[in-house]
Design an enzyme around this catalytic site. Structure first.
Site, PDB file in Angstrom:
ATOM      1  N   PRO A  95       0.845  -1.205   0.000  1.00 28.18           N
ATOM      2  CG  PRO A  95       0.057  -0.975   2.189  1.00 28.18           C
ATOM      3  CD  PRO A  95       0.823  -1.907   1.307  1.00 28.18           C
ATOM      4  CG  ASP A 151       5.484  -0.718   2.716  1.00 28.56           C
ATOM      5  OD1 ASP A 151       4.280  -0.620   3.020  1.00 28.56           O
ATOM      6  OD2 ASP A 151       6.081  -1.813   2.657  1.00 28.56           O
ATOM      7  CG  HIS A 152       0.622   4.620   4.492  1.00 22.38           C
ATOM      8  ND1 HIS A 152       1.198   5.139   5.635  1.00 22.38           N
ATOM      9  CD2 HIS A 152      -0.422   5.448   4.203  1.00 22.38           C
ATOM     10  CE1 HIS A 152       0.534   6.200   6.022  1.00 22.38           C
ATOM     11  NE2 HIS A 152      -0.458   6.424   5.183  1.00 22.38           N
ATOM     12  NE  ARG A 153       3.429  -3.479   3.554  1.00 22.70           N
ATOM     13  CZ  ARG A 153       3.973  -4.555   2.966  1.00 22.70           C
ATOM     14  NH1 ARG A 153       3.369  -5.725   3.065  1.00 22.70           N
ATOM     15  NH2 ARG A 153       5.098  -4.439   2.297  1.00 22.70           N
TER      16      ARG A 153
END
Length: 505
Positions: free
Chosen positions: A297, A474-476
């Site tokens: 994401p 990487d939004h994680r």
């Protein structure tokens, strides 16, 4: 069909001949114990004075030494073609029913194809890695007289008269001498719903009956006629009076304008033909990498950099670098500024495992640069940028560009990257949405430098050199605020290049 009478009793044979007409009406031979029970329309028949005779099997089979085309059946999921991965047999091999013939690979699974006949392989219609179409001949088998799977299935399902008639109609599946194409799952569905496949209009390839055809057929049979509801009673209301039209002044029709159809454009004939080729080499590796990247994401962040001071700095350094035999561009400064900002935000120089359960902070700043080469998109990286000077980065960047143009970038240059940049501005783009290269967690895309009007500190409009930058993270594991702070620090180094001297090591 024939019957052999045991030589136990000649009187039984004479009695048997008296009931020949009833014998001709028999529809089925059932095997019960060691004897043959002759069954007619009204159930088991017995003949006066006859003795039970030892039964003899009745068997149907393919003709001996008949050449049979083995078709590739529909393996489900709407798959129309598969790739031959491996052949388990060769021409001349003898196979039995359920023996593995080959393994095929679809875009969803790997399936082993088994034989439905006993016989000898006469021809393999495809080679390894060929694409086979469902419904086409896969192999040619010379049968040796064994039963096929359909015949065994028919024998096992002929236990009573009621199911026998259904099996004959749904299992044989013949229309005017041609066998109806259907998968075993479709045949089972048709049998459970007591539907003759010959009554179903197949919508698949070569008239193949699909599950949707069975459901459509069931829907047509079970369609309920809607109830006719009488209209509600109408209330008599007095209509308003019609305006009186004088008969002397008939209404005149409006004149119609003729419709003008524009002429059809004559398109020139297509020159040449379409060319299809398999995806191999670098592009195939790119397919796998980009497919894996879709599971990440991304978080996007965009900003503008005032490059006016850096443009002047580069103009001065370009001459000195050429004296040392090195082409000096903006990219060495971009890369060094990234490394200096990563020291304050080490999480952007990290990697995560496949399940994103562990994060590894990288000690080395191996900054990658996307290159458009003749072999495709490659991302070589410069190792240990944190320990290199701007001039050393420029020299290493020149070496990678020469290797990329010659198609000689090796594994050492293409692996181990921790952070990436993409210079779309060299082609002419402004903004982009760069795709993260797993297992990295961030990437930046640099737009072209444009001369645009901006306000200075006095409120006057001046010409400034502006460059757009697009970040993806990487939004994680990366928060938006972290990416913004990193971008602001990188922006400060570029807008004031002399400030980099204070943090250089």
């Amino acid at each position: 069909m024939h019957c052999i009478l045991g030589p136990k009793n000649m009187a039984a044979a004479r009695t048997f001949s008296k009931h020949w007409r009833q014998f001709c009406k028999l529809r089925q031979v059932r095997q019960s114990g060691r004897y043959t029970v002759l069954t007619g329309r009204n159930g088991p028949q017995s003949f006066p004075g006859t003795q039970h005779l030892p039964y003899h099997r009745f068997q149907t089979s393919a003709k001996l030494n008949e050449l049979v085309n083995f078709y590739l059946s529909d393996i489900g999921e709407g798959i129309r073609e598969v790739q031959i991965k491996e052949w388990y047999v060769k021409v001349g091999d003898h196979v039995k029913q359920f023996d593995a013939l080959c393994e095929v690979q679809s875009d969803k699974a790997s399936v082993t194809i088994t034989s439905r006949y006993d016989g000898t392989i006469k021809k393999l219609c495809y080679d390894v890695d060929d694409i086979a179409q469902t419904g086409k001949v896969l192999v040619e088998i010379e049968t040796s007289g064994g039963k096929t799977l359909e015949e065994r299935s028919d024998d096992g399902q002929s236990s009573d008269n009621s199911s026998s008639s259904d099996d004959e109609s749904s299992s044989m599946q013949e229309i005017r001498g041609h066998k109806v194409l259907a998968t075993p799952a479709v045949r089972k569905m048709a049998k459970e719903n007591k539907i003759k496949l010959s009554d179903v209009q197949g919508s698949g390839k070569e008239g193949r009956v699909l599950k949707e055809d069975i459901l459509r057929h069931l829907g047509g049979e079970r369609k309920v006629t809607p109830e006719i509801v009488p209209p509600p009673p109408t209330v008599q209301t007095q209509a308003p009076p019609r305006p009186q039209i004088s008969p002397l002044t008939p209404p005149t029709a409006l004149p119609q304008e003729p419709v003008v159809v524009p002429p059809k454009i004559q398109t020139p004939p297509v020159i040449g033909k379409d060319v299809t080729e398999p995806i191999r080499g670098i592009r195939r590796a790119m397919v796998k990498t980009m497919t894996a990247a879709q599971a990440i994401p991304p978080f996007g962040y965009y900003d503008e950099i005032d490059m006016t001071a850096l443009v002047k700095f580069r103009r001065d350094m370009k001459v000195k670098a050429l004296e040392r035999g090195v082409k000096f561009s903006y990219m060495p400064v971009f890369i060094k500024a990234v490394s200096m900002a990563l020291r304050h935000f080490p999480i952007l120089n990290s990697s995560v495992d496949a399940k994103c359960e562990n994060i590894t902070y990288k000690a080395s700043h191996n900054i990658g640069l996307a290159m458009d080469t003749k072999d495709g998109l490659l991302v070589p990286n410069i190792k240990n940028v944190q320990a290199l000077t701007i001039f050393e980065i420029a020299s290493e960047l020149n070496r990678l560009q020469v290797l990329g143009d010659a198609g000689k970038l090796g594994t050492e240059e293409l692996t181990g990257g921790t952070f990436s940049l993409s210079n779309i501005g060299s082609i002419g783009g402004t903004y982009a949405r760069p795709v993260i290269l797993p297992p990295e967690v961030a990437i930046g895309a640099l737009g072209r430098i444009q001369t645009l009007p901006r306000f200075d500190e006095n409120g006057s409009v001046v010409a400034r050199h502006i460059m757009a930058v697009s970040w993806s993270a990487d939004h994680r594991v990366i928060e938006g605020a972290t990416m913004a702070r990193f971008s602001n620090m990188w922006k400060a180094y570029l807008e004031n290049p002399t400030s980099m001297i204070l943090d250089l090591k």
